[in-house]
Design a protein around this motif. Structure first.
Motif, PDB file in Angstrom:
ATOM      1  N   ARG A  50      -1.964   6.571   0.680  1.00  0.00           N
ATOM      2  CA  ARG A  50      -1.786   5.119   0.563  1.00  0.00           C
ATOM      3  C   ARG A  50      -1.874   4.453   2.214  1.00  0.00           C
ATOM      4  O   ARG A  50      -2.631   3.494   2.505  1.00  0.00           O
ATOM      5  CB  ARG A  50      -0.493   4.751   0.073  1.00  0.00           C
ATOM      6  N   GLN A  51      -1.617   5.185   3.248  1.00  0.00           N
ATOM      7  CA  GLN A  51      -1.636   4.659   4.707  1.00  0.00           C
ATOM      8  C   GLN A  51      -3.142   4.670   5.081  1.00  0.00           C
ATOM      9  O   GLN A  51      -3.567   3.586   5.455  1.00  0.00           O
ATOM     10  CB  GLN A  51      -0.692   5.772   5.640  1.00  0.00           C
ATOM     11  N   ILE A  52      -3.621   5.778   4.710  1.00  0.00           N
ATOM     12  CA  ILE A  52      -5.142   6.111   5.054  1.00  0.00           C
ATOM     13  C   ILE A  52      -6.035   4.762   4.395  1.00  0.00           C
ATOM     14  O   ILE A  52      -6.720   4.384   5.223  1.00  0.00           O
ATOM     15  CB  ILE A  52      -5.606   7.291   4.819  1.00  0.00           C
ATOM     16  N   ALA A  53      -5.775   4.625   3.135  1.00  0.00           N
ATOM     17  CA  ALA A  53      -6.548   3.587   2.358  1.00  0.00           C
ATOM     18  C   ALA A  53      -6.210   2.247   2.973  1.00  0.00           C
ATOM     19  O   ALA A  53      -7.106   1.393   3.122  1.00  0.00           O
ATOM     20  CB  ALA A  53      -6.187   3.792   0.891  1.00  0.00           C
ATOM     21  N   ALA A 110      -8.124  -2.145   6.417  1.00  0.00           N
ATOM     22  CA  ALA A 110      -8.059  -3.219   7.336  1.00  0.00           C
ATOM     23  C   ALA A 110      -8.965  -3.248   8.474  1.00  0.00           C
ATOM     24  O   ALA A 110      -9.112  -4.075   9.306  1.00  0.00           O
ATOM     25  CB  ALA A 110      -6.601  -2.711   8.160  1.00  0.00           C
ATOM     26  N   GLY A 111     -10.158  -2.370   8.016  1.00  0.00           N
ATOM     27  CA  GLY A 111     -11.264  -2.231   8.749  1.00  0.00           C
ATOM     28  C   GLY A 111     -11.457  -1.321  10.132  1.00  0.00           C
ATOM     29  O   GLY A 111     -12.193  -1.351  10.875  1.00  0.00           O
ATOM     30  N   TYR A 162       3.641   6.067  11.527  1.00  0.00           N
ATOM     31  CA  TYR A 162       2.725   5.597  10.172  1.00  0.00           C
ATOM     32  C   TYR A 162       3.493   6.256   8.928  1.00  0.00           C
ATOM     33  O   TYR A 162       3.051   5.591   7.944  1.00  0.00           O
ATOM     34  CB  TYR A 162       1.461   6.087  10.501  1.00  0.00           C
ATOM     35  N   GLU A 163       4.305   6.866   9.076  1.00  0.00           N
ATOM     36  CA  GLU A 163       4.860   7.842   7.925  1.00  0.00           C
ATOM     37  C   GLU A 163       5.981   7.003   7.008  1.00  0.00           C
ATOM     38  O   GLU A 163       5.953   7.011   5.774  1.00  0.00           O
ATOM     39  CB  GLU A 163       5.598   9.044   8.160  1.00  0.00           C
ATOM     40  N   ASP A 164       6.416   5.922   7.422  1.00  0.00           N
ATOM     41  CA  ASP A 164       7.754   5.478   6.983  1.00  0.00           C
ATOM     42  C   ASP A 164       6.965   4.270   5.954  1.00  0.00           C
ATOM     43  O   ASP A 164       7.793   4.227   4.835  1.00  0.00           O
ATOM     44  CB  ASP A 164       8.455   4.572   7.808  1.00  0.00           C
ATOM     45  N   SER A 165       5.757   3.663   6.132  1.00  0.00           N
ATOM     46  CA  SER A 165       5.528   2.624   5.173  1.00  0.00           C
ATOM     47  C   SER A 165       4.099   2.369   5.418  1.00  0.00           C
ATOM     48  O   SER A 165       3.678   2.619   6.279  1.00  0.00           O
ATOM     49  CB  SER A 165       6.319   1.411   5.315  1.00  0.00           C
ATOM     50  N   VAL A 166       3.451   1.859   4.642  1.00  0.00           N
ATOM     51  CA  VAL A 166       2.027   1.270   4.613  1.00  0.00           C
ATOM     52  C   VAL A 166       2.026   0.316   5.789  1.00  0.00           C
ATOM     53  O   VAL A 166       1.232   0.163   6.827  1.00  0.00           O
ATOM     54  CB  VAL A 166       1.455   0.847   3.268  1.00  0.00           C
TER      55      VAL A 166
END
Length: 277
Positions: free
Chosen positions: A127-130, A135-136, A94-98
């Motif tokens: 940003r990833q969390i958001a 995305a639900g 998950y770290e590399d990109s949204v």
């Protein structure tokens, strides 16, 4: 927390609503039989990437893969009908990109049926969390000591010892909250700092090596029941001693096999006894 009836699964929203109420009970689970045993007693089952260490013998959680987390998440879901099940996104997923984070979270949920995913970090992955929440998919955050970052940090180091680090922890907690996470794990953090963060954020905090003032607590199940064969962390209370129970059982079994006391008449099938099944 005040849980619903045993035929209703606890949702991430119910966990969120438990802020400031009866403490949330959480344990890790990695297998079907353990999930069945824990399900009626806990509010939340965490399929942690600690499975890489606990069940697979890796030195750190970095040995976990997305495929590993999916397999164990599926097993726990088969054994659980009541608890909210959260599965860790492993390091590198998950770290590399949204887009990578959303795709990994979607795969975890689709292939396991779990209720939420967990990510480690704060400001750096907000940003990833958001995006995952958008995305639900409900997200549990994780700040403080981050097991996925132990190599970068030079080991397992308690957080909150300096003013600068305390400021970073508060920034991380607020970033996770603002990004839409429904709860937040605080690990390996000085007690009063974890308590202050708990009072500051509006989402429930789950402590591990943190503070009794957190809104809930989590432990690794193998640590809690005395199965950990190496060093047990300071923050663990062992509620059972299964190390010695299992070792003693294996010793007795070995003795009976070698002396031909097992199997006995009750453990073999007789042609004369048609009731054997």
């Amino acid at each position: 927390m005040d849980s619903p009836s045993t035929d209703t699964r606890i949702s991430p929203e119910l966990i969120r609503q438990a802020k400031g109420g009866t403490p949330i009970v959480c344990l890790t689970a990695y297998t079907y039989p353990v999930a069945r045993l824990l399900d009626s007693h806990v509010d939340l089952l965490l399929v942690g990437d600690s499975v890489a260490m606990v069940l697979h013998g890796h030195a750190t959680t970095l040995g976990a893969s997305l495929e590993m987390m999916i397999a164990h998440g599926q097993a726990v879901m088969r054994g659980s009908t009541r608890a909210c099940v959260v599965v860790d996104l492993p390091a590198g997923s998950y770290e590399d990109s949204v887009p990578q984070a959303v795709a990994s979270a979607r795969r975890l949920v689709d292939e396991t049926g779990c209720q939420a995913v967990k990510l480690e970090g704060g400001v750096a992955i907000a940003r990833q969390i958001a995006a995952i929440v958008e995305a639900g998919i409900p997200v549990m955050g994780h700040i403080g000591l981050l097991p996925q970052s132990v190599e970068k940090d030079g080991g397992y180091k308690i957080k909150g010892r300096t003013d600068e680090n305390v400021a970073d922890l508060f920034a991380d907690a607020l970033a996770v909250e603002d990004a839409g996470a429904f709860s937040l794990v605080i690990e390996g953090t000085i007690e009063h700092v974890a308590a202050d963060i708990t009072r500051r954020v509006s989402i429930p905090t789950i402590g591990i090596g943190a503070s009794a003032d957190c809104d809930g607590q989590v432990l690794v199940i193998d640590d809690m029941v005395g199965l950990t064969v190496d060093r047990v962390p300071k923050f663990v209370k062992e509620y059972a001693d299964l190390r010695h129970v299992i070792s003693h059982a294996a010793e007795l079994y070995a003795s009976e096999v070698r002396s031909r006391r097992f199997p006995g008449p009750a453990h073999v099938f007789s042609a004369a006894n048609r009731s054997d099944a």
